[in-house]
Design a protein around this motif. Structure first.
Motif, PDB file in Angstrom:
ATOM      1  N   LYS A 167       0.834  -1.191   0.000  1.00  0.00           N
ATOM      2  CA  LYS A 167       0.000   0.000   0.000  1.00  0.00           C
ATOM      3  C   LYS A 167       0.875   1.248   0.000  1.00  0.00           C
ATOM      4  N   ARG A 168       0.632   2.101  -0.975  1.00  0.00           N
ATOM      5  CA  ARG A 168       1.392   3.340  -1.099  1.00  0.00           C
ATOM      6  C   ARG A 168       0.452   4.463  -1.545  1.00  0.00           C
ATOM      7  N   ILE A 169       0.799   5.686  -1.142  1.00  0.00           N
ATOM      8  CA  ILE A 169       0.028   6.857  -1.550  1.00  0.00           C
ATOM      9  C   ILE A 169       0.676   7.483  -2.782  1.00  0.00           C
ATOM     10  N   ILE A 170      -0.170   7.884  -3.724  1.00  0.00           N
ATOM     11  CA  ILE A 170       0.276   8.601  -4.919  1.00  0.00           C
ATOM     12  C   ILE A 170      -0.359   9.990  -4.894  1.00  0.00           C
ATOM     13  N   VAL A 171       0.478  11.005  -4.996  1.00  0.00           N
ATOM     14  CA  VAL A 171       0.004  12.395  -5.022  1.00  0.00           C
ATOM     15  C   VAL A 171       0.298  12.963  -6.403  1.00  0.00           C
ATOM     16  N   VAL A 172      -0.704  13.572  -7.014  1.00  0.00           N
ATOM     17  CA  VAL A 172      -0.568  14.124  -8.367  1.00  0.00           C
ATOM     18  C   VAL A 172      -1.020  15.583  -8.375  1.00  0.00           C
ATOM     19  N   GLY A 173      -0.239  16.431  -9.028  1.00  0.00           N
ATOM     20  CA  GLY A 173      -0.626  17.814  -9.252  1.00  0.00           C
ATOM     21  C   GLY A 173      -0.800  18.052 -10.738  1.00  0.00           C
ATOM     22  N   HIS A 174      -1.945  18.593 -11.138  1.00  0.00           N
ATOM     23  CA  HIS A 174      -2.244  18.773 -12.566  1.00  0.00           C
ATOM     24  C   HIS A 174      -3.097  20.019 -12.761  1.00  0.00           C
ATOM     25  N   LYS A 175      -3.421  20.289 -14.014  1.00  0.00           N
ATOM     26  CA  LYS A 175      -4.191  21.491 -14.343  1.00  0.00           C
ATOM     27  C   LYS A 175      -5.661  21.176 -14.646  1.00  0.00           C
ATOM     28  N   GLY A 176      -6.042  19.928 -14.419  1.00  0.00           N
ATOM     29  CA  GLY A 176      -7.422  19.515 -14.663  1.00  0.00           C
ATOM     30  C   GLY A 176      -7.505  18.418 -15.710  1.00  0.00           C
ATOM     31  N   GLY A 177      -8.227  17.340 -15.395  1.00  0.00           N
ATOM     32  CA  GLY A 177      -8.437  16.287 -16.376  1.00  0.00           C
ATOM     33  C   GLY A 177      -7.626  15.023 -16.158  1.00  0.00           C
ATOM     34  N   PHE A 178      -6.833  14.953 -15.098  1.00  0.00           N
ATOM     35  CA  PHE A 178      -6.062  13.735 -14.848  1.00  0.00           C
ATOM     36  C   PHE A 178      -6.940  12.682 -14.179  1.00  0.00           C
ATOM     37  N   GLU A 179      -6.759  11.428 -14.587  1.00  0.00           N
ATOM     38  CA  GLU A 179      -7.489  10.324 -13.980  1.00  0.00           C
ATOM     39  C   GLU A 179      -6.515   9.250 -13.520  1.00  0.00           C
ATOM     40  N   PHE A 180      -6.659   8.817 -12.278  1.00  0.00           N
ATOM     41  CA  PHE A 180      -5.816   7.743 -11.763  1.00  0.00           C
ATOM     42  C   PHE A 180      -6.118   6.437 -12.501  1.00  0.00           C
ATOM     43  N   PRO A 181      -5.127   5.555 -12.613  1.00  0.00           N
ATOM     44  CA  PRO A 181      -5.368   4.268 -13.284  1.00  0.00           C
ATOM     45  C   PRO A 181      -6.374   3.417 -12.511  1.00  0.00           C
ATOM     46  N   ARG A 182      -7.167   2.679 -13.256  1.00  0.00           N
ATOM     47  CA  ARG A 182      -8.175   1.822 -12.640  1.00  0.00           C
ATOM     48  C   ARG A 182      -7.585   0.454 -12.308  1.00  0.00           C
ATOM     49  N   PRO A 183      -8.110  -0.214 -11.283  1.00  0.00           N
ATOM     50  CA  PRO A 183      -7.605  -1.547 -10.912  1.00  0.00           C
ATOM     51  C   PRO A 183      -7.743  -2.539 -12.064  1.00  0.00           C
ATOM     52  N   LYS A 184      -6.879  -3.542 -12.071  1.00  0.00           N
ATOM     53  CA  LYS A 184      -6.928  -4.597 -13.083  1.00  0.00           C
ATOM     54  C   LYS A 184      -7.817  -5.737 -12.584  1.00  0.00           C
ATOM     55  N   ASN A 185      -8.105  -6.650 -13.475  1.00  0.00           N
ATOM     56  CA  ASN A 185      -9.102  -7.669 -13.164  1.00  0.00           C
ATOM     57  C   ASN A 185      -8.578  -8.901 -12.438  1.00  0.00           C
ATOM     58  N   ARG A 186      -7.258  -9.046 -12.324  1.00  0.00           N
ATOM     59  CA  ARG A 186      -6.760 -10.263 -11.695  1.00  0.00           C
ATOM     60  C   ARG A 186      -5.629  -9.980 -10.724  1.00  0.00           C
ATOM     61  N   LYS A 187      -5.518 -10.867  -9.753  1.00  0.00           N
ATOM     62  CA  LYS A 187      -4.435 -10.800  -8.792  1.00  0.00           C
ATOM     63  C   LYS A 187      -3.443 -11.924  -9.075  1.00  0.00           C
ATOM     64  N   VAL A 188      -2.174 -11.618  -8.882  1.00  0.00           N
ATOM     65  CA  VAL A 188      -1.100 -12.566  -9.192  1.00  0.00           C
ATOM     66  C   VAL A 188      -0.513 -13.105  -7.889  1.00  0.00           C
ATOM     67  N   THR A 189      -0.361 -14.415  -7.807  1.00  0.00           N
ATOM     68  CA  THR A 189       0.235 -15.018  -6.617  1.00  0.00           C
ATOM     69  C   THR A 189       1.759 -14.962  -6.711  1.00  0.00           C
ATOM     70  N   SER A 190       2.407 -15.109  -5.573  1.00  0.00           N
ATOM     71  CA  SER A 190       3.867 -15.136  -5.585  1.00  0.00           C
ATOM     72  C   SER A 190       4.377 -16.378  -6.308  1.00  0.00           C
ATOM     73  N   GLY A 191       3.599 -17.451  -6.276  1.00  0.00           N
ATOM     74  CA  GLY A 191       3.993 -18.661  -6.999  1.00  0.00           C
ATOM     75  C   GLY A 191       4.016 -18.450  -8.495  1.00  0.00           C
ATOM     76  N   GLU A 192       3.011 -17.735  -9.023  1.00  0.00           N
ATOM     77  CA  GLU A 192       2.997 -17.439 -10.456  1.00  0.00           C
ATOM     78  C   GLU A 192       4.161 -16.525 -10.817  1.00  0.00           C
ATOM     79  N   ALA A 193       4.469 -15.593  -9.938  1.00  0.00           N
ATOM     80  CA  ALA A 193       5.551 -14.652 -10.217  1.00  0.00           C
ATOM     81  C   ALA A 193       6.910 -15.341 -10.220  1.00  0.00           C
ATOM     82  N   LEU A 194       7.137 -16.208  -9.268  1.00  0.00           N
ATOM     83  CA  LEU A 194       8.450 -16.849  -9.162  1.00  0.00           C
ATOM     84  C   LEU A 194       8.599 -18.050 -10.081  1.00  0.00           C
ATOM     85  N   GLY A 195       7.490 -18.726 -10.376  1.00  0.00           N
ATOM     86  CA  GLY A 195       7.551 -19.875 -11.272  1.00  0.00           C
ATOM     87  C   GLY A 195       8.551 -20.916 -10.812  1.00  0.00           C
TER      88      GLY A 195
END
Length: 344
Positions: A167-195
């Motif tokens: 968990k981390r905080i992201i702070v953005v400064g803009h002039k209007g119209g910025f949108e944070f990225p939306r969550p993705k549809n799947r979660k990855v296990t450490s087993g899949e990552a390490l293979g």
């Protein structure tokens, strides 16, 4: 596309240059890599020599080894990104805030004030939203006074395909119209990552000794740990930190093999869990490499942040182009309109 293929395919610096991004307190380049993979051209600023060498070795960018302060001069750029270090401001402390010379935020704010980028963005620990919320408010107010809309949001990287609850905080400064990225549809296990890495025994494997196993058992009992803090391959990892990667403590990140032995994570395994691609090479001692990984913004999450910034820059250019066309059209019409009133 599986996780390993995804990070190796997506996270490649490009030769394009949508805009220039100054990467302050750049670390090993986790944030910068995500931006370069989206077509930005970065320049890193980092005081640690190992980190700077890693940055230059892997990104299509230079990294200036420098200790940033409010007097530092910067080149022109459209974007400023980074991860300013923040001293823990306890309630009983002096609470100097932006007047504390140990802190990285005065330098970051000074850079924004000097460069006047179209957008700035920084990452920090979630504690800024809780015990240090007063300081976050101070930073937001200071940056907002420079003419930006300042927004922040708490993210758990596990919702963006990172095999880690981080968990981390992201702070953005803009002039209007910025949108944070939306969550993705799947979660990855450490087993899949390490293979296949998970059950291998590297030639330089470091196993927990009997005394270390006993210490871990006492640690987990004292902390009332229900499930041992080994790396569980059927779920995402807990947060990677410098301490649990490089330190020989009860909190150490470790893999339990089928024969019951437990070994410490390797640098490459830690890098996988942090979403660094396999081609990415770290410089320095093993401890330095672990610290570079533990301090980094996961590059895959940085990739999604950069995509949002890329869309913002693109839309901003469209808005400016539209406004310029309207201005030119108005200037063309003006002589005809004025001539109706007898004005040449």
């Amino acid at each position: 596309m599986n996780y390993v293929a995804e990070i190796n395919d997506k996270l490649k610096p490009t030769k394009n240059s949508i805009a220039i991004a100054l990467d302050l307190f750049a670390g090993a380049g986790g944030l910068g890599l995500g931006f370069e993979a989206n077509g930005f051209r970065t320049t890193g600023f980092e005081q640690e020599s190992d980190y700077c060498l890693t940055y230059k070795h892997n990104l299509n960018a230079n990294c200036l080894q420098v200790r940033l302060n409010v007097q530092t001069n910067y080149p022109d750029a459209s974007i400023i990104i980074g991860g300013p270090p923040c001293q823990p401001f306890s309630v009983g402390g002096k609470q100097k805030g932006l007047r504390d010379s140990r802190d990285g935020f005065p330098a970051f704010i000074s850079a924004v004030q000097q460069v006047k980028p179209e957008l700035f963005l920084f990452e920090n620990v979630r504690g800024m939203m809780y015990q240090n919320k007063w300081y976050l408010d101070e930073i937001v107010n200071e940056l907002g006074s420079l003419g930006y809309i300042v927004e922040y949001k708490l993210f758990n990287m596990v919702n963006y395909g990172i095999p880690q609850n981080r968990k981390r905080i992201i702070v953005v400064g803009h002039k209007g119209g910025f949108e944070f990225p939306r969550p993705k549809n799947r979660k990855v296990t450490s087993g899949e990552a390490l293979g296949e890495l998970a059950m291998q025994i590297p030639h330089d494997a470091k196993f927990l000794t009997k005394s270390m196993d006993e210490y871990v058992a006492r640690y987990e009992k004292a902390s009332k740990c229900v499930r041992p803090r080994d790396l569980h391959l059927d779920k995402p990892s807990r947060t990677l930190t410098c301490r649990n990667l490089a330190g020989a403590t009860g909190d150490m990140m470790r893999i339990r093999l089928v024969d019951g032995r437990r070994r410490r994570l390797t640098v490459r395994e830690a890098a996988r869990l942090q979403s660094f691609p396999d081609w990415f090479e770290f410089t320095g001692s093993e401890t330095s490499q672990f610290n570079q990984i533990g301090n980094a913004v996961p590059p895959l999450f940085a990739y999604y942040l950069a995509a949002s910034v890329r869309d913002y820059i693109s839309n901003s250019k469209s808005r400016k182009s539209g406004a310029e066309i309207e201005r030119l059209n108005a200037s063309k019409l003006r002589p005809k309109q004025l001539s109706l009133f007898g004005v040449p």
